[in-house]
Each structure stands twice: as structure tokens, then as C-alpha cells.
Design a protein around this motif. Sequence first.
Motif, PDB file in Angstrom:
ATOM      1  N   ILE A  85      -9.221 -39.214 -34.949  1.00  0.00           N
ATOM      2  CA  ILE A  85      -7.916 -38.991 -35.574  1.00  0.00           C
ATOM      3  C   ILE A  85      -8.068 -39.313 -37.053  1.00  0.00           C
ATOM      4  O   ILE A  85      -8.493 -40.410 -37.410  1.00  0.00           O
ATOM      5  N   VAL A  86      -7.731 -38.372 -37.922  1.00  0.00           N
ATOM      6  CA  VAL A  86      -7.932 -38.573 -39.355  1.00  0.00           C
ATOM      7  C   VAL A  86      -6.585 -38.735 -40.060  1.00  0.00           C
ATOM      8  O   VAL A  86      -5.692 -37.887 -39.946  1.00  0.00           O
ATOM      9  N   ASP A  87      -6.473 -39.816 -40.770  1.00  0.00           N
ATOM     10  CA  ASP A  87      -5.304 -40.108 -41.599  1.00  0.00           C
ATOM     11  C   ASP A  87      -5.422 -39.316 -42.894  1.00  0.00           C
ATOM     12  O   ASP A  87      -6.220 -39.660 -43.768  1.00  0.00           O
ATOM     13  N   ALA A  88      -4.640 -38.248 -43.003  1.00  0.00           N
ATOM     14  CA  ALA A  88      -4.742 -37.360 -44.165  1.00  0.00           C
ATOM     15  C   ALA A  88      -3.591 -37.535 -45.145  1.00  0.00           C
ATOM     16  O   ALA A  88      -3.266 -36.616 -45.912  1.00  0.00           O
ATOM     17  N   ASP A  89      -2.964 -38.703 -45.131  1.00  0.00           N
ATOM     18  CA  ASP A  89      -1.887 -39.003 -46.080  1.00  0.00           C
ATOM     19  C   ASP A  89      -0.821 -37.890 -46.071  1.00  0.00           C
ATOM     20  O   ASP A  89      -0.311 -37.545 -45.021  1.00  0.00           O
ATOM     21  N   THR A  90      -0.521 -37.330 -47.209  1.00  0.00           N
ATOM     22  CA  THR A  90       0.515 -36.293 -47.304  1.00  0.00           C
ATOM     23  C   THR A  90      -0.052 -34.885 -47.137  1.00  0.00           C
ATOM     24  O   THR A  90       0.675 -33.909 -47.290  1.00  0.00           O
ATOM     25  N   GLY A  91      -1.349 -34.792 -46.850  1.00  0.00           N
ATOM     26  CA  GLY A  91      -2.002 -33.480 -46.824  1.00  0.00           C
ATOM     27  C   GLY A  91      -2.454 -33.030 -48.186  1.00  0.00           C
ATOM     28  O   GLY A  91      -2.892 -31.897 -48.365  1.00  0.00           O
ATOM     29  N   PHE A  92      -2.285 -33.929 -49.182  1.00  0.00           N
ATOM     30  CA  PHE A  92      -2.789 -33.721 -50.543  1.00  0.00           C
ATOM     31  C   PHE A  92      -2.082 -32.593 -51.281  1.00  0.00           C
ATOM     32  O   PHE A  92      -2.686 -31.882 -52.092  1.00  0.00           O
ATOM     33  N   GLY A  93      -0.781 -32.439 -51.032  1.00  0.00           N
ATOM     34  CA  GLY A  93      -0.025 -31.448 -51.783  1.00  0.00           C
ATOM     35  C   GLY A  93       1.039 -30.778 -50.946  1.00  0.00           C
ATOM     36  O   GLY A  93       1.656 -31.398 -50.066  1.00  0.00           O
ATOM     37  N   ASN A  94       1.240 -29.477 -51.197  1.00  0.00           N
ATOM     38  CA  ASN A  94       2.279 -28.729 -50.502  1.00  0.00           C
ATOM     39  C   ASN A  94       1.721 -28.114 -49.213  1.00  0.00           C
ATOM     40  O   ASN A  94       0.633 -28.465 -48.754  1.00  0.00           O
ATOM     41  N   ALA A  95       2.469 -27.193 -48.627  1.00  0.00           N
ATOM     42  CA  ALA A  95       2.052 -26.585 -47.360  1.00  0.00           C
ATOM     43  C   ALA A  95       0.712 -25.866 -47.474  1.00  0.00           C
ATOM     44  O   ALA A  95      -0.100 -25.890 -46.535  1.00  0.00           O
TER      45      ALA A  95
END
Length: 291
Positions: A85-95
Motif C-alpha cells: 500500500i503506497v501513501d501517495a499524499d495528494t497524488g501530487f497535483g490535480n486529477a
Amino acid sequence: MTTSSVHPGTLLRQRVNQKNGLLVAGAANALAARVIQQVGFEAVYLSGAGITNTFYGIPDLGFIGLSDLAQHTAAVRDAVDLPIIVDADTGFGNALNVRQSVRTLERSGANAIQLEDQLMPKKCGHFAGKAVVPADEMIGKIKAAVDARQHSDFLIIARTDARSVLGINEALDRAAAYAENGADITFVEAPESVDEMRRIAGELTCPQIVNVVIGGKTPALPQQVLADMGFGLVLYANAALQGAVRGMFNALAQLKATGELQEDPQLVATFAERQSLVQKPFFDALEAKYK
């Protein structure tokens, strides 16, 4: 490592859907992931806070990027065969950034990605001063993540940090909306009472994560109690890291005070244990094979 014919993401989905408190430990690097597997955990969580703390020595305030995360994910994938399971924060931007993050991390070996609805740059979920994006913006990210995944059991985990900003009712509403729009698992971060924890597990229908941060805002209840509440996954994201930090202080304080350090199992792993953990015998056999 062991091998299984069942896809790791499928195994993870099956276990979490049982809602019996699957206990998951977090890793900051591949070495910690290997310890987690050897101890007997069934999945590993790659912690963004852990990477930030260990790789750069700075706090979890949104400093790492997709390249950092992909590099660590690939290293962990090479070290263990557990679901990751990877914690990717906010996804590093928009959609669109989320789409790229999903594609990159799935190729790197992740089986699940955790996305959160914080405003960039994010903060640790148990820090003060957080802010969240509008729910509709997060829903767009979830839809992009679902569309981007290649395997149907690459799981999308939607975390909301709204509890600390807008209250528990808004957090529950957001989690429900995220599940309705494609999230496989939802994660209400930083509940502050047992009653709130019961509401999360009881009112939301899809599997839920409870994040037990040692010294954080959420009550640290026993795994069985959390399983009885109905949580699908009980996460200790940085227990290994906090244990390692204490171990480093203890061993080095002894060295500084006495000017020597023996193979005291109360302070250090032995040389043999360290070489076993990093699979030195395996590489010795490879070296002999290719001579």
C-alpha cells in the motif's frame, strides 16, 4: 520470499473486505519492509512520512515527489512479495497528476494507492494547520485513479482529513461520497475519540482504515477492539521508524558513553542477523554460480 499465484492486490482486497482489523505496519524503506515480512505481517504500507523523515531528515510537510515514491516502491517490491500500500499524499497535483501517479506507482509494484483530500502542500494527518480541497475536486481525483489503474484489484484508498478542519460529520459525508465514486477503501484520518471511531466503522459501508499514530490524536486501542468495531485495516504507519530511532539513540549513546559497543542483543542486531536480513547467503550463492 514466498510466492503465491493470487495477485497481491486480490489478496489485500479479500483480507480488508473481511473487516476484521488486518494489522499492517508501515515501512520507510526496503530494509524495514523486509523486517515486516519476516515478522509475519500480511501487507506493508509505504509511508510518505517515513520516507520524508528517513530519506531527507525533515518533517512530513509535502516535500517528497512522485519520483521519490516510485523509487522506494520499486525497491520495496524487489525486497518483499507482500501486498504494498503506497501513501501517495495528494497524488501530487490535480486529477491528471493523479492519473500519472497511479500509472507510475502501479508499474513500480504498488497494489494500492492512498490519496488524500488535503490542499497542497499537505501536512502529516496529526499536525495542526491542515486545509482540505473541495469534495468535488477530490472526487475527480478518485475517478481519474479508477480509470488509470491497469489491474482491477489495484485498490484506491481515499483518505479525508476533514475531521480536523470541518468536523466529524463532514468527514463521514466525504468518505461516503468518495466510496460512491469509486474508492475501494476509505480512511477518515485523526478521529479524536472512541465514539468517533465507532461511527466511522459503523456508519460507512466500505472497508475502513484506522491509523494508530503512536503519540498522535487517535486513541490507541488494541487490534481486537478495532476489529470488533468493524475496521478493515489497522495501520501502524511509523511504528517501525519510531522503534528504529529509539534503537539508534540507545546504541549510539552507549557507544559515546563507553567508547565501545559489543554485539549486545539488547542494543544491536548481530552482524550475522544483518547479513541474513539483506540476503547475503543468496548473493554468495549467485556469485558462486556465475564464476
